[in-house]
Design an enzyme around this catalytic site. Structure first.
Site, PDB file in Angstrom:
ATOM      1  CB  SER A  36      25.721  16.875  24.557  1.00 39.71           C
ATOM      2  OG  SER A  36      26.065  18.235  24.447  1.00 39.71           O
ATOM      3  CD  GLU A  80      18.043  24.487  29.184  1.00 37.89           C
ATOM      4  OE1 GLU A  80      17.589  25.619  28.918  1.00 37.89           O
ATOM      5  OE2 GLU A  80      19.086  24.026  28.658  1.00 37.89           O
ATOM      6  CG  HIS A 106      17.583  18.531  27.059  1.00 35.87           C
ATOM      7  ND1 HIS A 106      17.973  19.388  28.082  1.00 35.87           N
ATOM      8  CD2 HIS A 106      18.731  18.192  26.410  1.00 35.87           C
ATOM      9  CE1 HIS A 106      19.278  19.548  28.035  1.00 35.87           C
ATOM     10  NE2 HIS A 106      19.761  18.839  27.029  1.00 35.87           N
ATOM     11  CG  HIS A 122      23.948  15.637  28.866  1.00 41.94           C
ATOM     12  ND1 HIS A 122      22.884  16.308  28.303  1.00 41.94           N
ATOM     13  CD2 HIS A 122      23.421  14.895  29.873  1.00 41.94           C
ATOM     14  CE1 HIS A 122      21.772  15.983  28.949  1.00 41.94           C
ATOM     15  NE2 HIS A 122      22.073  15.136  29.897  1.00 41.94           N
ATOM     16  CB  CYS A 160      30.143  27.129  28.494  1.00 42.58           C
ATOM     17  SG  CYS A 160      28.981  26.046  29.368  1.00 42.58           S
ATOM     18  CB  THR A 198      20.063  27.750  27.548  1.00 39.84           C
ATOM     19  OG1 THR A 198      20.515  26.482  28.041  1.00 39.84           O
ATOM     20  CG2 THR A 198      19.204  28.433  28.602  1.00 39.84           C
TER      21      THR A 198
END
Length: 328
Positions: free
Chosen positions: A243, A146, A144, A61, A32, A185
């Site tokens: 991931s 994030e 995680h 990841h 992405c 996200t």
């Protein structure tokens, strides 16, 4: 008693004498804009500063990507105290707590922030909700990177993590408590919708983001799997076990009624998985390069006479700007 249902026999291509296989490849898939940007930041930093460039945590990841950057001179570390004074350092695409750049500033480190802009957007939303004296309910997966980075944007205790509808039901805020919610996200679009619905039902006063926090790439890749899974006997998802977006693609396929297997690359494939498979679905998580997709196709083509079909659910045109330090 009725005989058990069996898959139709797999046809054999008369020219090659190999069993035929229809391969449905999802699009979009793979890298992405945020991952492209993060990798380019490390590569440009290596060009600008020379090796070594330190990277806090895996930049994305994917072992193939990390190993490729390591071969070019990147050194991956877990914490800043492993970075020597004066060395350049890059923060990963997943984002970092505020304490990390603060410590880098204190030490006078030259750092580049490769946090995905869509993750940074969630960070800014968190700051705004705290400024408005709202407690934040954050939907995400415990541990995680994030989630750690986002929760590290606000004072300790100002954000509560929930992973499931059951977690929402266990929340005991007062009925009129000022609340807001945000999400990681890279979550399942469908699962997150259910959790958000439960939050709004239990706390009608809760404030949510104006736009969906789940990033466009995560949503698009899940939608693409929904296109290929129903017509496939098996779906292969290229991605890493850590991931989040790749794991969600496996879940989406299974919810469509089609078994799915997560693989890091072609060498993980067991040929026995293809026994009785006439149509195979293939996709890749947002951290997996297209090179690994072609590697899988090439290997399977050694065993089967492959007929490729790419099913395009949407076309992505998103591009994110690089940090100013690398463009001036």
């Amino acid at each position: 008693m009725n005989a058990p249902l069996q898959s139709p026999p797999v046809a054999t291509d008369p020219k090659s004498n190999k069993p035929a296989l229809t391969l449905l490849i999802a699009a979009p898939r793979g890298f992405c804009a945020g991952v492209d940007r993060a990798i380019e930041i490390v590569e440009r930093a290596l060009d600008r500063y020379g090796a070594p460039v330190y990277v806090r945590h895996e930049i994305v990841h994917n072992k193939f990507v990390v190993d490729s950057l390591r071969d070019k001179g990147a050194i991956f570390v877990e914490e800043l105290d492993e970075v020597p004074d004066g060395a350049p350092v890059v923060f990963s695409a997943h984002g970092v707590p505020k304490a990390v750049p603060a410590e880098a500033d204190r030490r006078g480190l030259d750092y580049l922030d490769a946090t995905c802009p869509l993750v940074s957007k969630v960070h800014r939303q968190a700051e705004r909700q705290i400024a408005a004296d709202r407690h934040i309910v954050f939907v995400g997966h415990k541990g995680h990177p994030e989630v750690i980075g986002t929760m590290g944007q606000v004072p300790e205790g100002a954000m509560t993590l929930v992973e499931t509808i059951a977690d929402v039901e266990a929340l005991d805020f007062a009925p009129d408590a000022p609340l807001a919610f945000l999400t990681q996200t890279t979550l399942s679009v469908d699962d997150t919708a259910g959790i958000v619905m439960a939050l709004r039902s239990k706390f009608p006063q809760i404030i949510g983001p104006k736009a969906e926090d789940i990033c466009y790439a995560t949503s698009n890749r899940q939608a693409a799997v929904k296109q290929i899974a129903p017509g496939s006997d098996l779906v292969l998802v290229i991605g890493a076990g850590n991931s989040s977006n790749s794991l969600r693609l496996v879940e989406v396929s299974k919810k469509c009624g089609t078994d799915a297997k997560l693989i890091r690359r072609a060498t993980d494939i067991d040929p026995a998985w293809l026994d009785g498979v006439g149509t195979l679905g293939l996709t890749a998580g947002a951290s997996a390069p297209e090179q690994l997709v072609r590697e899988v196709v090439d290997l399977i083509s050694q065993w089967r006479e492959v007929e490729e079909h790419t099913l395009v659910s949407t076309v992505e045109k998103m591009v994110f700007k690089l940090p100013r330090q690398l463009t001036e």
